[in-house]
Design a protein around this motif. Structure first.
Motif, PDB file in Angstrom:
ATOM      1  N   TYR A 151       0.849  -1.318  -0.013  1.00  0.00           N
ATOM      2  CA  TYR A 151      -0.091  -0.042   0.003  1.00  0.00           C
ATOM      3  C   TYR A 151       0.742   1.308   0.001  1.00  0.00           C
ATOM      4  O   TYR A 151       0.530   2.277  -0.649  1.00  0.00           O
ATOM      5  CB  TYR A 151      -0.800   0.039   1.125  1.00  0.00           C
ATOM      6  N   ARG A 152       2.022   1.142   0.616  1.00  0.00           N
ATOM      7  CA  ARG A 152       2.784   2.425   0.649  1.00  0.00           C
ATOM      8  C   ARG A 152       3.204   2.790  -0.526  1.00  0.00           C
ATOM      9  O   ARG A 152       3.566   4.044  -0.964  1.00  0.00           O
ATOM     10  CB  ARG A 152       3.915   2.037   1.775  1.00  0.00           C
ATOM     11  N   THR A 153       3.667   1.813  -1.419  1.00  0.00           N
ATOM     12  CA  THR A 153       4.286   1.973  -2.461  1.00  0.00           C
ATOM     13  C   THR A 153       3.307   2.797  -3.567  1.00  0.00           C
ATOM     14  O   THR A 153       3.804   3.639  -4.478  1.00  0.00           O
ATOM     15  CB  THR A 153       4.453   0.499  -3.326  1.00  0.00           C
ATOM     16  N   VAL A 154       2.198   2.689  -3.256  1.00  0.00           N
ATOM     17  CA  VAL A 154       1.016   3.282  -4.227  1.00  0.00           C
ATOM     18  C   VAL A 154       0.339   4.396  -3.547  1.00  0.00           C
ATOM     19  O   VAL A 154      -0.627   4.854  -4.147  1.00  0.00           O
ATOM     20  CB  VAL A 154       0.127   2.275  -4.702  1.00  0.00           C
ATOM     21  N   LEU A 155       0.870   4.679  -2.411  1.00  0.00           N
ATOM     22  CA  LEU A 155       0.128   5.851  -1.617  1.00  0.00           C
ATOM     23  C   LEU A 155       0.136   7.277  -2.590  1.00  0.00           C
ATOM     24  O   LEU A 155      -0.921   8.109  -2.508  1.00  0.00           O
ATOM     25  CB  LEU A 155       0.796   6.013  -0.212  1.00  0.00           C
ATOM     26  N   ASP A 156       1.264   7.654  -3.013  1.00  0.00           N
ATOM     27  CA  ASP A 156       1.068   8.469  -4.133  1.00  0.00           C
ATOM     28  C   ASP A 156       2.170   8.323  -5.104  1.00  0.00           C
ATOM     29  O   ASP A 156       3.100   7.629  -4.765  1.00  0.00           O
ATOM     30  CB  ASP A 156       1.351  10.057  -3.286  1.00  0.00           C
ATOM     31  N   ASN A 157       1.781   9.174  -6.262  1.00  0.00           N
ATOM     32  CA  ASN A 157       2.822   8.743  -7.182  1.00  0.00           C
ATOM     33  C   ASN A 157       3.842   9.517  -7.456  1.00  0.00           C
ATOM     34  O   ASN A 157       4.583   9.735  -8.681  1.00  0.00           O
ATOM     35  CB  ASN A 157       2.072   8.484  -8.478  1.00  0.00           C
ATOM     36  N   GLY A 158       4.283  10.395  -6.459  1.00  0.00           N
ATOM     37  CA  GLY A 158       5.163  11.511  -6.689  1.00  0.00           C
ATOM     38  C   GLY A 158       6.555  10.989  -6.999  1.00  0.00           C
ATOM     39  O   GLY A 158       7.407  11.576  -7.653  1.00  0.00           O
ATOM     40  N   ASN A 159       6.723   9.711  -6.313  1.00  0.00           N
ATOM     41  CA  ASN A 159       8.241   9.025  -6.609  1.00  0.00           C
ATOM     42  C   ASN A 159       8.208   8.144  -7.854  1.00  0.00           C
ATOM     43  O   ASN A 159       9.314   7.588  -8.330  1.00  0.00           O
ATOM     44  CB  ASN A 159       8.844   8.526  -5.412  1.00  0.00           C
ATOM     45  N   GLY A 160       7.086   8.130  -8.636  1.00  0.00           N
ATOM     46  CA  GLY A 160       7.189   7.422  -9.732  1.00  0.00           C
ATOM     47  C   GLY A 160       7.444   5.651  -9.568  1.00  0.00           C
ATOM     48  O   GLY A 160       7.881   4.984 -10.300  1.00  0.00           O
ATOM     49  N   ALA A 161       7.293   5.386  -8.326  1.00  0.00           N
ATOM     50  CA  ALA A 161       7.710   3.893  -8.100  1.00  0.00           C
ATOM     51  C   ALA A 161       6.890   2.934  -8.332  1.00  0.00           C
ATOM     52  O   ALA A 161       7.190   1.762  -8.878  1.00  0.00           O
ATOM     53  CB  ALA A 161       7.534   3.681  -6.052  1.00  0.00           C
ATOM     54  N   ASN A 162       5.764   3.366  -8.850  1.00  0.00           N
ATOM     55  CA  ASN A 162       4.608   2.635  -9.554  1.00  0.00           C
ATOM     56  C   ASN A 162       4.503   2.587 -11.046  1.00  0.00           C
ATOM     57  O   ASN A 162       3.709   2.140 -11.463  1.00  0.00           O
ATOM     58  CB  ASN A 162       3.521   2.694  -8.846  1.00  0.00           C
ATOM     59  N   GLU A 163       5.361   3.142 -11.859  1.00  0.00           N
ATOM     60  CA  GLU A 163       5.291   3.688 -12.998  1.00  0.00           C
ATOM     61  C   GLU A 163       6.056   2.618 -13.869  1.00  0.00           C
ATOM     62  O   GLU A 163       6.828   1.728 -13.250  1.00  0.00           O
ATOM     63  CB  GLU A 163       5.982   4.831 -13.377  1.00  0.00           C
TER      64      GLU A 163
END
Ligand SMILES: [Fe+2]
Length: 399
Positions: free
Chosen positions: A387-399
């Motif tokens: 859940y933490r990975t997708v909490l916000d997309n500011g860091n692009g971790a889920n791109e």
């Protein structure tokens, strides 16, 4: 179990699949063939407005069948909707059910079947195999391509107070026939096609790797992923392209059949609490979670090898130069790219989910039955990390 035999399975397709343009016109003939005389058509007002229920009713009339329709199905149907439908079914003394619409209409028809034939409340059937008496025959006709409900024995019915989706499964609840008519899916609103398409992709990707997978379910998952991955983007670009719609409709149904035999995994386990607690549409919640789950699962070499084959067979990777484990990352990127093109949310930002909610969400996710089939077991701390990975997309971790 003999250690030389790596797995066991019991594969019995329960649903006849009738596929092709205009096949909705065969409804009357197929009801007759399965012994129906008085039909309840379960649908929603949008399907009536689109003219689909009129086409189905014309076919029933041509076959000399009596029928009535219940058109009060809503998205994520509750036990109250099912009970309303049962009242109509009892009053009309029906002997056959048709679910026409998205997953909601098909699930409501299945839910109605449980209560009409076996009595009690929907809660009594939460789980698997709780219906003791025979059930009425059902024909499922999807007008969206996504849930695969037409090929499954589960009805997902929402509790009106807790908003928990109760998965009520019984082999007797599976449709006798699924009519897959791609022309019916042309009227899906673009946003619905995008979200349900994401759901279909997730069913293919999750079933491919579960602990319950078998050679047969894997075959279904691979073909489902191949069809959906090659045509979903075309559906977005050319909504009137019937060939692309046909691919996705068939892919979604095959993925549904894969679920019936292989169950689902952590993307559904994490998505369901997001829908229950924050009202996030199922396909949106799935789209947010799935790339992160694929990356999590790909840390298992065995799962990475399956993803790799899936990516190769679907043309997402080319054989030359790939290192045998690149498929998981490639699939995660493909899913994120589809999500972006389809305008689906890429993170939980905008849904009022905060860091402080993650523990409760993770606890809920860890209790989801569906998560127990994920190839890598997850502790509550793993769910929190996802859940933490997708909490916000500011860091692009889920791109
Ligand atoms: Fe789903």
């Amino acid at each position: 179990m003999n250690p030389a035999i790596p797995l066991e399975f019991d594969f019995q397709p329960r649903t006849r699949i009738v596929f092709g343009g205009g096949t909705v016109e065969r409804l009357g003939e197929l009801v007759r063939h399965n012994g129906g005389t008085r039909v309840l058509l379960v649908t929603d007002p949008g399907i009536v407005a689109a003219g689909h229920s009129a086409r189905a009713e014309k076919s029933l009339t041509a076959a000399g069948l009596e029928f009535t329709h219940f058109d009060r199905v809503v998205e994520n149907p509750t036990t109250e909707v099912v009970e309303d439908c049962v009242d109509t079914a009892r009053r009309e003394k029906i002997d056959f059910l048709v679910g026409l619409g998205g997953g909601s209409s098909m699930d409501a028809a299945k839910g109605c079947n449980f209560l009409l034939t076996n009595g009690g409340r929907m809660e009594d059937y939460w789980g698997v195999g709780k219906a003791t008496k025979p059930m009425l025959p059902l024909i499922a006709i999807p007008t969206t391509a996504g849930t695969g409900s037409e090929c499954q024995s589960f009805a997902l019915i929402t509790h009106p107070k807790t908003h928990v989706k109760m998965a009520c499964g019984d082999v007797k609840a599976a449709a006798r026939v699924a009519i897959l008519d791609p022309e019916l899916t042309l009227t899906q609103p673009a946003a619905v096609a995008a979200a349900t398409g994401m759901d279909a992709l997730s069913h293919a990707v999750e079933t491919a790797v579960t602990t319950r997978r078998s050679p047969v379910s894997s075959m279904l998952s691979r073909e489902a992923f191949r069809l959906c991955s090659r045509s979903l983007r075309r559906v977005l670009d050319e909504p009137g392209n019937v060939a692309a719609r046909a691919d996705v409709l068939l892919g979604a149904a095959l993925a549904g059949l894969a679920i019936e035999n292989s169950m689902l995994g952590a993307a559904h386990a994490t998505a369901n609490p997001l829908t229950a607690r924050f009202g996030i549409v199922h396909g949106h919640a799935i789209g947010i979670m799935l790339p992160a789950v694929v990356r999590f699962n790909a840390r298992s070499p065995e799962v990475a090898a399956i993803y790799h084959q899936l990516a190769l067979q679907s043309g997402l990777l080319d054989d030359c130069g790939s290192n045998g484990s690149a498929g998981g990352e490639q699939i995660a990127r493909f899913l994120s790219a589809y999500r972006k093109k389809a305008g689906l949310p890429g993170s939980l930002s905008g849904f009022n989910v905060t860091q402080g909610d993650l523990e409760e969400l993770a606890t809920d996710a860890s209790k989801q039955w569906t998560g127990s089939f994920n190839p890598r077991p997850l502790a509550v701390s793993d769910f929190i990390s996802l859940y933490r990975t997708v909490l916000d997309n500011g860091n692009g971790a889920n791109e």
